[in-house]
Scaffold this motif. Structure first.
Motif, PDB file in Angstrom:
ATOM      1  N   SER A  30      20.014  14.748   9.542  1.00  0.00           N
ATOM      2  CA  SER A  30      19.201  15.533   8.620  1.00  0.00           C
ATOM      3  C   SER A  30      17.826  15.806   9.216  1.00  0.00           C
ATOM      4  CB  SER A  30      19.060  14.793   7.279  1.00  0.00           C
ATOM      5  OG  SER A  30      18.370  15.579   6.338  1.00  0.00           O
ATOM      6  N   TYR A  33      18.301  18.399  11.868  1.00  0.00           N
ATOM      7  CA  TYR A  33      18.582  19.693  11.239  1.00  0.00           C
ATOM      8  C   TYR A  33      17.287  20.389  10.824  1.00  0.00           C
ATOM      9  CZ  TYR A  33      20.229  22.935   7.625  1.00  0.00           C
ATOM     10  OH  TYR A  33      20.461  24.046   6.848  1.00  0.00           O
ATOM     11  N   HIS A  34      16.420  19.660  10.127  1.00  0.00           N
ATOM     12  CA  HIS A  34      15.204  20.290   9.628  1.00  0.00           C
ATOM     13  C   HIS A  34      14.196  20.572  10.738  1.00  0.00           C
ATOM     14  CE1 HIS A  34      16.891  18.838   5.801  1.00  0.00           C
ATOM     15  NE2 HIS A  34      16.338  19.938   5.355  1.00  0.00           N
ATOM     16  N   ARG A  37      15.800  23.587  12.736  1.00  0.00           N
ATOM     17  CA  ARG A  37      15.874  24.809  11.937  1.00  0.00           C
ATOM     18  C   ARG A  37      14.492  25.358  11.598  1.00  0.00           C
ATOM     19  NH1 ARG A  37      17.317  24.587   5.707  1.00  0.00           N
ATOM     20  NH2 ARG A  37      15.158  23.876   5.819  1.00  0.00           N
ATOM     21  N   LEU A  89      18.434  19.103  -2.266  1.00  0.00           N
ATOM     22  CA  LEU A  89      18.466  19.359  -0.823  1.00  0.00           C
ATOM     23  C   LEU A  89      19.883  19.267  -0.272  1.00  0.00           C
ATOM     24  CD1 LEU A  89      17.015  19.770   1.914  1.00  0.00           C
ATOM     25  CD2 LEU A  89      16.814  17.281   2.037  1.00  0.00           C
ATOM     26  N   ASP A  92      21.877  22.202  -1.358  1.00  0.00           N
ATOM     27  CA  ASP A  92      21.477  23.404  -0.620  1.00  0.00           C
ATOM     28  C   ASP A  92      22.072  23.418   0.787  1.00  0.00           C
ATOM     29  OD1 ASP A  92      19.734  25.831  -0.199  1.00  0.00           O
ATOM     30  OD2 ASP A  92      18.891  24.494   1.336  1.00  0.00           O
ATOM     31  N   ILE A  93      22.060  22.274   1.471  1.00  0.00           N
ATOM     32  CA  ILE A  93      22.635  22.201   2.818  1.00  0.00           C
ATOM     33  C   ILE A  93      24.134  22.470   2.769  1.00  0.00           C
ATOM     34  CG2 ILE A  93      23.150  20.660   4.757  1.00  0.00           C
ATOM     35  CD1 ILE A  93      20.427  19.331   4.256  1.00  0.00           C
ATOM     36  N   SER A  96      24.355  26.384   2.085  1.00  0.00           N
ATOM     37  CA  SER A  96      23.824  27.275   3.128  1.00  0.00           C
ATOM     38  C   SER A  96      24.549  27.129   4.461  1.00  0.00           C
ATOM     39  CB  SER A  96      22.320  27.034   3.322  1.00  0.00           C
ATOM     40  OG  SER A  96      22.077  25.722   3.784  1.00  0.00           O
ATOM     41  N   GLU A  97      25.081  25.933   4.747  1.00  0.00           N
ATOM     42  CA  GLU A  97      25.780  25.718   6.008  1.00  0.00           C
ATOM     43  C   GLU A  97      27.299  25.778   5.853  1.00  0.00           C
ATOM     44  OE1 GLU A  97      24.416  25.719   8.894  1.00  0.00           O
ATOM     45  OE2 GLU A  97      22.334  25.646   8.190  1.00  0.00           O
ATOM     46  N   TYR A 171      30.717  15.212   5.196  1.00  0.00           N
ATOM     47  CA  TYR A 171      29.331  15.672   5.137  1.00  0.00           C
ATOM     48  C   TYR A 171      28.596  15.409   6.446  1.00  0.00           C
ATOM     49  CZ  TYR A 171      24.476  16.243   3.695  1.00  0.00           C
ATOM     50  OH  TYR A 171      23.163  16.642   3.622  1.00  0.00           O
ATOM     51  N   LEU A 175      27.101  18.097   9.026  1.00  0.00           N
ATOM     52  CA  LEU A 175      25.720  18.110   9.499  1.00  0.00           C
ATOM     53  C   LEU A 175      25.662  18.200  11.017  1.00  0.00           C
ATOM     54  CD1 LEU A 175      23.643  15.499   7.433  1.00  0.00           C
ATOM     55  CD2 LEU A 175      23.238  17.948   7.634  1.00  0.00           C
ATOM     56  N   ALA A 178      26.259  21.662  11.941  1.00  0.00           N
ATOM     57  CA  ALA A 178      25.117  22.502  11.557  1.00  0.00           C
ATOM     58  C   ALA A 178      23.947  22.342  12.517  1.00  0.00           C
ATOM     59  CB  ALA A 178      24.678  22.167  10.126  1.00  0.00           C
TER      60      ALA A 178
END
Length: 199
Positions: A30, A33-34, A37, A89, A92-93, A96-97, A171, A175, A178
């Motif tokens: 995570s 990812y942030h 991104r 959050l 949303d992930i 969106s992914e 999950y 991730l 993603a």
């Protein structure tokens, strides 16, 4: 099936990156990812085993508020808001992914497994709703039974809306996929034995 490609560090020397993250579980991925991104910088994730091998891929799969082992009197408004935002959050992930982690349910139910804990649970719900504006509800033993939640160790329960369950390994693997779409390099079987700061 979710797939990702890991890079073997064995054949590389003097590898550099702007951010190195230790651990390819939910927290590490995570973070990667942030960072990748939102900042577009060079990120690598170093994992001692396989992606999601530990607790991240083998947990209870609940995404929701509560379950902090801190009584309601000890919770600050900021912490309560943070819990809510983390649920949003993850949702949303997933969307969106396009991660299919078998998202299901809309509430979390907890139980008082001993008679002396039921009253504390009722007070927790009352305080949480009054202090933090939550919309939790308490069920006494009879109400639990009316909802088909009977059992010798069910003496009361609470319902927390806005929660859901996921398949934890799907999950964490989603991730991993993603983060790679955002340019992150993952190294499995790359344990970090030590590190040092060099100015």
């Amino acid at each position: 099936m979710i797939r990702w490609k890991c890079t073997d560090l064995a054949g590389e020397e003097d590898v550099e990156c702007e951010v190195a993250i230790i651990g390819a579980g939910v927290t590490g991925l995570s973070a990667a990812y942030h960072v990748a991104r939102d900042s577009g910088i060079d990120v690598r994730v170093l994992e001692a085993g396989d992606v999601g091998w530990g607790g991240s891929g083998r947990n209870g799969s609940f995404v929701g508020r509560g379950g902090t082992n801190v009584d309601a009197e000890g919770l600050a408004r900021r912490f309560a808001d943070w819990q809510k935002s983390t649920v949003e959050l993850v949702a949303d992930i997933l969307q969106s992914e396009g991660i299919d982690a078998e998202k299901t349910g809309q509430i979390k139910i907890g139980f008082a497994h001993r008679p002396n804990r039921a009253e504390g649970m009722r007070r927790y719900v009352e305080h949480s709703n009054k202090t933090f504006g939550t919309d939790c509800s308490y069920m006494d033993r009879d109400q639990c039974h009316e909802h088909g939640l009977a059992g010798p160790q069910v003496h009361g329960g609470y319902v927390i809306p806005g929660c859901f369950d996921i398949h934890p390994m799907k999950y964490v693997r989603g991730l991993a996929h993603a983060v790679q779409k955002h340019g992150v390099v993952i190294h499995e079987h790359a344990p970090v034995d030590s590190w040092r700061h060099t100015p």
